[in-house]
Scaffold this motif. Structure first.
Motif, PDB file in Angstrom:
ATOM      1  N   LEU A   2      22.635   7.837  -5.842  1.00 43.76           N
ATOM      2  CA  LEU A   2      23.679   8.131  -7.342  1.00 43.76           C
ATOM      3  C   LEU A   2      22.995   8.891  -8.545  1.00 43.76           C
ATOM      4  N   PHE A   3      21.645   8.078  -8.749  1.00 42.83           N
ATOM      5  CA  PHE A   3      20.906   8.709  -9.679  1.00 42.83           C
ATOM      6  C   PHE A   3      19.806   9.511  -9.681  1.00 42.83           C
ATOM      7  N   GLY A   4      19.516   9.724  -8.439  1.00 37.97           N
ATOM      8  CA  GLY A   4      18.269  10.404  -7.884  1.00 37.97           C
ATOM      9  C   GLY A   4      16.703   9.875  -8.380  1.00 37.97           C
ATOM     10  N   TRP A   5      16.907   8.582  -8.522  1.00 40.07           N
ATOM     11  CA  TRP A   5      15.655   8.081  -9.156  1.00 40.07           C
ATOM     12  C   TRP A   5      14.590   8.122  -7.857  1.00 40.07           C
ATOM     13  N   TRP A   6      13.648   8.841  -8.128  1.00 44.66           N
ATOM     14  CA  TRP A   6      12.757   9.102  -6.872  1.00 44.66           C
ATOM     15  C   TRP A   6      11.766   7.860  -6.856  1.00 44.66           C
ATOM     16  N   TRP A   7      11.802   6.909  -7.760  1.00 39.29           N
ATOM     17  CA  TRP A   7      10.953   5.707  -7.831  1.00 39.29           C
ATOM     18  C   TRP A   7      11.536   4.497  -7.161  1.00 39.29           C
ATOM     19  N   ALA A   8      13.147   4.586  -6.980  1.00 39.87           N
ATOM     20  CA  ALA A   8      13.983   3.266  -6.660  1.00 39.87           C
ATOM     21  C   ALA A   8      13.559   2.810  -5.423  1.00 39.87           C
ATOM     22  N   ASP A   9      13.241   3.702  -4.371  1.00 41.59           N
ATOM     23  CA  ASP A   9      13.118   3.313  -3.066  1.00 41.59           C
ATOM     24  C   ASP A   9      11.702   2.319  -3.101  1.00 41.59           C
ATOM     25  N   SER A  10      10.620   2.897  -3.760  1.00 45.11           N
ATOM     26  CA  SER A  10       9.337   2.120  -3.811  1.00 45.11           C
ATOM     27  C   SER A  10       9.489   0.679  -4.775  1.00 45.11           C
ATOM     28  N   ILE A  11      10.239   0.755  -5.552  1.00 44.04           N
ATOM     29  CA  ILE A  11      10.517  -0.463  -6.457  1.00 44.04           C
ATOM     30  C   ILE A  11      11.309  -1.433  -5.326  1.00 44.04           C
ATOM     31  N   ALA A  12      12.440  -1.091  -4.724  1.00 45.04           N
ATOM     32  CA  ALA A  12      13.288  -1.754  -3.790  1.00 45.04           C
ATOM     33  C   ALA A  12      12.263  -2.502  -2.646  1.00 45.04           C
ATOM     34  N   SER A  13      11.281  -1.588  -1.980  1.00 40.73           N
ATOM     35  CA  SER A  13      10.209  -2.090  -1.379  1.00 40.73           C
ATOM     36  C   SER A  13       9.441  -2.901  -1.801  1.00 40.73           C
ATOM     37  N   VAL A  71       1.022  -1.348  -0.159  1.00 48.66           N
ATOM     38  CA  VAL A  71       0.032  -0.123   0.066  1.00 48.66           C
ATOM     39  C   VAL A  71       0.836   1.209   0.016  1.00 48.66           C
ATOM     40  N   ALA A  72       1.928   1.334   0.863  1.00 58.09           N
ATOM     41  CA  ALA A  72       2.725   2.615   0.842  1.00 58.09           C
ATOM     42  C   ALA A  72       3.396   2.546  -0.394  1.00 58.09           C
ATOM     43  N   SER A  73       3.907   1.802  -1.069  1.00 60.72           N
ATOM     44  CA  SER A  73       4.761   1.890  -2.364  1.00 60.72           C
ATOM     45  C   SER A  73       3.965   2.359  -3.270  1.00 60.72           C
ATOM     46  N   ALA A  74       2.530   1.837  -3.448  1.00 59.30           N
ATOM     47  CA  ALA A  74       1.630   2.069  -4.372  1.00 59.30           C
ATOM     48  C   ALA A  74       1.415   3.663  -4.082  1.00 59.30           C
ATOM     49  N   VAL A  75       1.208   4.278  -2.876  1.00 55.66           N
ATOM     50  CA  VAL A  75       0.924   5.730  -2.742  1.00 55.66           C
ATOM     51  C   VAL A  75       2.212   6.396  -3.165  1.00 55.66           C
ATOM     52  N   LYS A  76       3.322   6.004  -2.697  1.00 59.45           N
ATOM     53  CA  LYS A  76       4.433   6.942  -3.061  1.00 59.45           C
ATOM     54  C   LYS A  76       4.744   6.866  -4.621  1.00 59.45           C
ATOM     55  N   LEU A  77       4.412   5.490  -5.454  1.00 58.71           N
ATOM     56  CA  LEU A  77       4.650   5.710  -6.730  1.00 58.71           C
ATOM     57  C   LEU A  77       3.553   6.482  -7.286  1.00 58.71           C
ATOM     58  N   ALA A  78       2.330   6.467  -6.636  1.00 61.86           N
ATOM     59  CA  ALA A  78       1.087   7.356  -7.362  1.00 61.86           C
ATOM     60  C   ALA A  78       1.365   8.782  -7.353  1.00 61.86           C
ATOM     61  N   THR A  79       1.866   9.207  -6.035  1.00 61.20           N
ATOM     62  CA  THR A  79       2.132  10.569  -5.807  1.00 61.20           C
ATOM     63  C   THR A  79       3.637  11.228  -6.328  1.00 61.20           C
ATOM     64  N   HIS A  80       4.241  10.166  -6.910  1.00 60.58           N
ATOM     65  CA  HIS A  80       5.612  10.459  -7.269  1.00 60.58           C
ATOM     66  C   HIS A  80       6.474  10.870  -6.060  1.00 60.58           C
ATOM     67  N   THR A  81       6.251  10.292  -5.010  1.00 58.26           N
ATOM     68  CA  THR A  81       7.042  10.651  -3.736  1.00 58.26           C
ATOM     69  C   THR A  81       8.235  10.024  -3.378  1.00 58.26           C
ATOM     70  N   GLY A  82       9.560  10.314  -3.488  1.00 58.88           N
ATOM     71  CA  GLY A  82      10.613   9.656  -3.484  1.00 58.88           C
ATOM     72  C   GLY A  82      11.222   9.657  -2.089  1.00 58.88           C
ATOM     73  N   ALA A  83      12.319   8.816  -1.861  1.00 59.30           N
ATOM     74  CA  ALA A  83      13.386   9.020  -0.728  1.00 59.30           C
ATOM     75  C   ALA A  83      14.365   9.918  -0.959  1.00 59.30           C
ATOM     76  N   GLN A  84      15.037  10.234   0.100  1.00 53.26           N
ATOM     77  CA  GLN A  84      16.185  10.931   0.049  1.00 53.26           C
ATOM     78  C   GLN A  84      17.503   9.959   0.083  1.00 53.26           C
ATOM     79  N   ALA A  85      18.600  10.257  -0.251  1.00 46.09           N
ATOM     80  CA  ALA A  85      19.677   9.465  -0.098  1.00 46.09           C
ATOM     81  C   ALA A  85      20.083   9.164   1.134  1.00 46.09           C
ATOM     82  N   SER A  86      20.523   8.076   1.605  1.00 45.52           N
ATOM     83  CA  SER A  86      20.899   7.910   3.222  1.00 45.52           C
ATOM     84  C   SER A  86      22.006   7.153   3.383  1.00 45.52           C
ATOM     85  N   ASP A  87      23.148   7.819   3.863  1.00 43.52           N
ATOM     86  CA  ASP A  87      24.402   7.220   4.000  1.00 43.52           C
ATOM     87  C   ASP A  87      24.465   6.073   4.965  1.00 43.52           C
ATOM     88  N   TRP A  88      23.535   6.350   6.147  1.00 48.83           N
ATOM     89  CA  TRP A  88      23.349   5.345   7.231  1.00 48.83           C
ATOM     90  C   TRP A  88      22.787   4.114   6.657  1.00 48.83           C
TER      91      TRP A  88
END
Length: 190
Positions: free
Chosen positions: A151-162, A77-94
């Motif tokens: 590296l690439f700033g792909w806003w959708w990468a986090d949702s796809i990984a999820s 559900v959360a991935s679908a919402v993020k993909l639908a709203t084009h909400t991405g994650a920020q980079a995280s060194d940790w």
């Protein structure tokens, strides 16, 4: 596992990374499963009868399996919402450091659990060791999403990984439910 859970959840919330938060939530569920396994092994070492041990293991499997399946539903559900709203994650060194550390450490932990399980004759510990390797797979999946974002700033990468994590989470959850139903060696680990 406590450090892994805490760092993953904190880093995930700071970076708005669903993959990291889900990885941390899975670690919390693994902590619960590990505590139950320890309790079960202590019962066995103190001479509890087989019926009591089996009942405790089945109850624990229901709890863990249900929690994992609920986690999978949340991720979807959360991935679908993020993909639908084009909400991405920020980079995280940790997140990167945690995923690399978990991806390296978990295979060693898995082998140690299996070895000790053989030494003490515990099918449950051997199965837990075999199934723990899933954590390493999840860590590398999270790493791909976090690195792609960094590296690439792909806003959708986090949702796809999820969403890729859902496979592992559902597999673990289904295996726990099958174990609770009394299907021996549900995960094919033993």
């Amino acid at each position: 596992m406590i450090v892994e859970a805490g760092v993953a959840i904190a880093a995930g919330m700071a970076a708005h990374s669903l993959a990291l938060v889900a990885f941390g939530a899975d670690s919390v569920i693994e902590l619960i499963a590990g505590a139950v396994l320890l309790w079960r092994l202590m019962m066995e070492s103190q001479g509890a009868n087989g019926v009591r041990i089996q009942r405790a293991e089945q109850r624990a499997s229901w709890v863990v399996g249900s929690a994992l399946l609920l986690l999978a539903a949340y991720i979807i559900v959360a991935s679908a919402v993020k993909l639908a709203t084009h909400t991405g994650a920020q980079a995280s060194d940790w997140g990167i450091v945690l995923a690399v550390a978990s991806g390296i450490i978990m295979p060693y932990l898995s082998r140690a659990k299996k070895r000790i399980g053989w030494e003490i004759g515990s099918n449950a510990l051997r199965a837990d060791g075999s199934c723990s390797i899933v954590c390493a797979y999840m860590a590398w999946t999270v790493l791909l999403g976090v690195v792609a974002t960094a590296l690439f700033g792909w806003w959708w990468a986090d949702s796809i990984a999820s969403l890729a994590l859902v496979y592992f989470v559902v597999k673990e959850g289904w295996e726990a439910i099958q174990e609770a139903r009394g299907n021996a060696d549900a995960c094919g680990c033993g």
